[in-house]
Design a protein around this motif. Structure first.
Motif, PDB file in Angstrom:
ATOM      1  N   LEU A  33       0.732  -1.301   0.327  1.00  0.00           N
ATOM      2  CA  LEU A  33       0.224   0.244   0.048  1.00  0.00           C
ATOM      3  C   LEU A  33       0.501   1.173  -0.018  1.00  0.00           C
ATOM      4  O   LEU A  33       0.593   1.906  -0.897  1.00  0.00           O
ATOM      5  CB  LEU A  33      -1.333   0.306   1.711  1.00  0.00           C
ATOM      6  CG  LEU A  33      -2.055  -1.014   1.177  1.00  0.00           C
ATOM      7  CD1 LEU A  33      -2.871  -0.919   2.795  1.00  0.00           C
ATOM      8  CD2 LEU A  33      -3.239  -0.592   0.512  1.00  0.00           C
ATOM      9  N   LEU A  34       1.963   1.273   1.048  1.00  0.00           N
ATOM     10  CA  LEU A  34       3.006   2.356   0.999  1.00  0.00           C
ATOM     11  C   LEU A  34       3.999   2.812  -0.499  1.00  0.00           C
ATOM     12  O   LEU A  34       4.863   3.629   0.112  1.00  0.00           O
ATOM     13  CB  LEU A  34       3.990   2.046   2.149  1.00  0.00           C
ATOM     14  CG  LEU A  34       2.493   2.691   3.739  1.00  0.00           C
ATOM     15  CD1 LEU A  34       3.196   1.783   4.479  1.00  0.00           C
ATOM     16  CD2 LEU A  34       2.177   4.013   4.103  1.00  0.00           C
ATOM     17  N   SER A  35       3.863   1.513  -1.112  1.00  0.00           N
ATOM     18  CA  SER A  35       5.111   1.495  -1.974  1.00  0.00           C
ATOM     19  C   SER A  35       4.144   2.916  -3.140  1.00  0.00           C
ATOM     20  O   SER A  35       3.114   3.363  -3.967  1.00  0.00           O
ATOM     21  CB  SER A  35       5.054   0.526  -3.683  1.00  0.00           C
ATOM     22  OG  SER A  35       5.181   0.433  -4.451  1.00  0.00           O
ATOM     23  N   HIS A  36       5.410   3.472  -3.714  1.00  0.00           N
ATOM     24  CA  HIS A  36       5.261   4.697  -4.595  1.00  0.00           C
ATOM     25  C   HIS A  36       4.200   5.118  -5.921  1.00  0.00           C
ATOM     26  O   HIS A  36       3.832   5.570  -5.970  1.00  0.00           O
ATOM     27  CB  HIS A  36       6.377   6.170  -4.847  1.00  0.00           C
ATOM     28  CG  HIS A  36       6.359   6.804  -3.468  1.00  0.00           C
ATOM     29  ND1 HIS A  36       7.431   7.873  -3.194  1.00  0.00           N
ATOM     30  CD2 HIS A  36       6.728   6.072  -1.864  1.00  0.00           C
ATOM     31  CE1 HIS A  36       7.576   8.336  -1.726  1.00  0.00           C
ATOM     32  NE2 HIS A  36       6.997   7.480  -0.936  1.00  0.00           N
ATOM     33  N   SER A  37       4.418   3.543  -5.967  1.00  0.00           N
ATOM     34  CA  SER A  37       3.985   3.618  -7.415  1.00  0.00           C
ATOM     35  C   SER A  37       2.839   2.390  -7.487  1.00  0.00           C
ATOM     36  O   SER A  37       1.831   1.938  -8.062  1.00  0.00           O
ATOM     37  CB  SER A  37       4.864   2.271  -8.695  1.00  0.00           C
ATOM     38  OG  SER A  37       5.043   1.262  -8.486  1.00  0.00           O
ATOM     39  N   ASN A  38       2.281   2.141  -6.356  1.00  0.00           N
ATOM     40  CA  ASN A  38       1.065   1.250  -6.056  1.00  0.00           C
ATOM     41  C   ASN A  38      -0.150   2.248  -6.395  1.00  0.00           C
ATOM     42  O   ASN A  38       0.058   2.922  -5.901  1.00  0.00           O
ATOM     43  CB  ASN A  38       0.972   0.466  -4.662  1.00  0.00           C
ATOM     44  CG  ASN A  38      -0.503  -0.078  -4.476  1.00  0.00           C
ATOM     45  OD1 ASN A  38      -0.229  -1.041  -5.242  1.00  0.00           O
ATOM     46  ND2 ASN A  38      -1.153   0.387  -3.616  1.00  0.00           N
ATOM     47  N   ASP A  39      -1.221   1.417  -7.552  1.00  0.00           N
ATOM     48  CA  ASP A  39      -2.631   1.943  -7.366  1.00  0.00           C
ATOM     49  C   ASP A  39      -3.746   1.821  -6.809  1.00  0.00           C
ATOM     50  O   ASP A  39      -3.959   1.232  -5.934  1.00  0.00           O
ATOM     51  CB  ASP A  39      -2.860   0.903  -8.639  1.00  0.00           C
ATOM     52  CG  ASP A  39      -3.967   1.794  -9.192  1.00  0.00           C
ATOM     53  OD1 ASP A  39      -4.632   2.925  -8.968  1.00  0.00           O
ATOM     54  OD2 ASP A  39      -4.841   1.212 -10.057  1.00  0.00           O
ATOM     55  N   LEU A  40      -4.186   3.595  -6.397  1.00  0.00           N
ATOM     56  CA  LEU A  40      -4.579   3.063  -4.929  1.00  0.00           C
ATOM     57  C   LEU A  40      -6.293   3.472  -5.268  1.00  0.00           C
ATOM     58  O   LEU A  40      -7.007   3.829  -4.223  1.00  0.00           O
ATOM     59  CB  LEU A  40      -4.314   4.514  -3.506  1.00  0.00           C
ATOM     60  CG  LEU A  40      -3.367   4.621  -3.570  1.00  0.00           C
ATOM     61  CD1 LEU A  40      -2.443   5.684  -2.642  1.00  0.00           C
ATOM     62  CD2 LEU A  40      -2.445   3.751  -2.847  1.00  0.00           C
ATOM     63  N   SER A  41      -6.178   3.489  -6.236  1.00  0.00           N
ATOM     64  CA  SER A  41      -7.709   3.851  -7.098  1.00  0.00           C
ATOM     65  C   SER A  41      -8.973   2.648  -6.451  1.00  0.00           C
ATOM     66  O   SER A  41     -10.496   3.745  -6.333  1.00  0.00           O
ATOM     67  CB  SER A  41      -7.526   3.773  -8.600  1.00  0.00           C
ATOM     68  OG  SER A  41      -7.237   2.874  -9.364  1.00  0.00           O
ATOM     69  N   THR A  42      -9.117   1.555  -5.780  1.00  0.00           N
ATOM     70  CA  THR A  42      -9.834   0.819  -5.973  1.00  0.00           C
ATOM     71  C   THR A  42      -9.880   0.617  -4.594  1.00  0.00           C
ATOM     72  O   THR A  42     -10.776  -0.076  -4.498  1.00  0.00           O
ATOM     73  CB  THR A  42      -9.796  -0.888  -6.320  1.00  0.00           C
ATOM     74  OG1 THR A  42      -8.116  -1.493  -6.065  1.00  0.00           O
ATOM     75  CG2 THR A  42      -9.397  -0.390  -8.551  1.00  0.00           C
TER      76      THR A  42
END
Length: 243
Positions: free
Chosen positions: A103-112
């Motif tokens: 979750l804290l990865s800078h490139s992780n997709d948070l949209s969902t």
């Protein structure tokens, strides 16, 4: 472990301050998205917020609140890595940490992702904002905080000998303690046993002295009686005079 709890409390306090300024945060994202001509896609990653602040932020208020969000995410990431040094790991705790790191990865997709009850951060957004733009980014911090609290709860239920010191020590000393217990017990009992033997020896000596004194007393008494008998003359009947 106490250091971990203290760090988690500090992050929670900072998040409470941030949460009071959620509308300011959404306004800053709106301004920077407009400046970046990026009004269609959702705000779906930490790196996207970082890019908005670095390249498209024109006022100090927006910069301050965006920087506050990034700092909290950075503190959570550091704490997540610190948790790995506290515990050797099992399936449950390792799974929680892996989710936090993802979750804290800078490139992780948070949209969902969406924070659920009791969190109400999504409810403070309009339907369009929650669904298409900011629902994921405002849900990130509360979800990660919940995961870390869950990690602490699982850790506190585990035996103490599997915990590791935060400063880098291990549980070897605690595992070795039961093995050393018999030796320590023997050492602790030795002075007592020696003292007991000394008491018994002293008691025996006292008994011998008492018995010896008793025999001397009886012998002296017999000698006295014999001596008294020798001093007395032969028995004479009463009424007769000796010539």
């Amino acid at each position: 472990m106490n250091e971990v709890k203290e760090a988690l409390r500090n992050i929670e306090q900072n998040y409470k301050l941030f949460l009071q300024q959620q509308f300011t945060f959404i306004g800053a994202l709106q301004h920077t998205r407009e400046n970046a001509h990026d009004m269609i896609r959702p705000v779906a990653s930490i790196s996207q917020v970082q890019s908005y602040m670095d390249h498209h932020c024109n006022n100090s208020t927006d910069r301050r609140i965006l920087n506050m969000f990034l700092n909290i995410c950075n503190d959570l990431s550091k704490l997540c890595h610190k948790l790995e040094t506290v515990h050797s790991g099992n399936n449950i705790t390792n799974g929680i940490l892996e989710r936090c790191k993802l979750l804290l990865s800078h490139s992780n997709d948070l949209s969902t992702i969406r924070a659920k009850y009791p969190h109400d951060v999504v409810n403070h957004l309009s339907c369009d904002e929650a669904k298409n733009h900011y629902g994921g980014v405002v849900s990130l911090i509360p979800i990660v905080l919940d995961c870390m609290k869950e990690w602490v709860t699982h850790i506190e239920k585990l035996p103490r000998h599997v915990l590791y010191n935060v400063s880098g020590g291990s549980a070897v000393s605690e595992k070795r303690a039961p093995q050393d217990a018999p030796a320590r017990a023997a050492i602790s009992q030795t002075p007592h046993s020696v003292h007991l033997e000394a008491q018994i020896s002293t008691s025996n000596k006292d008994n011998v002295q008492v018995q010896g004194s008793e025999r001397v007393r009886k012998k002296n008494l017999n000698d006295t009686e014999n001596y008294s008998g020798k001093l007395k003359g032969p028995w004479k009947p009463p009424g007769r005079r000796a010539f």
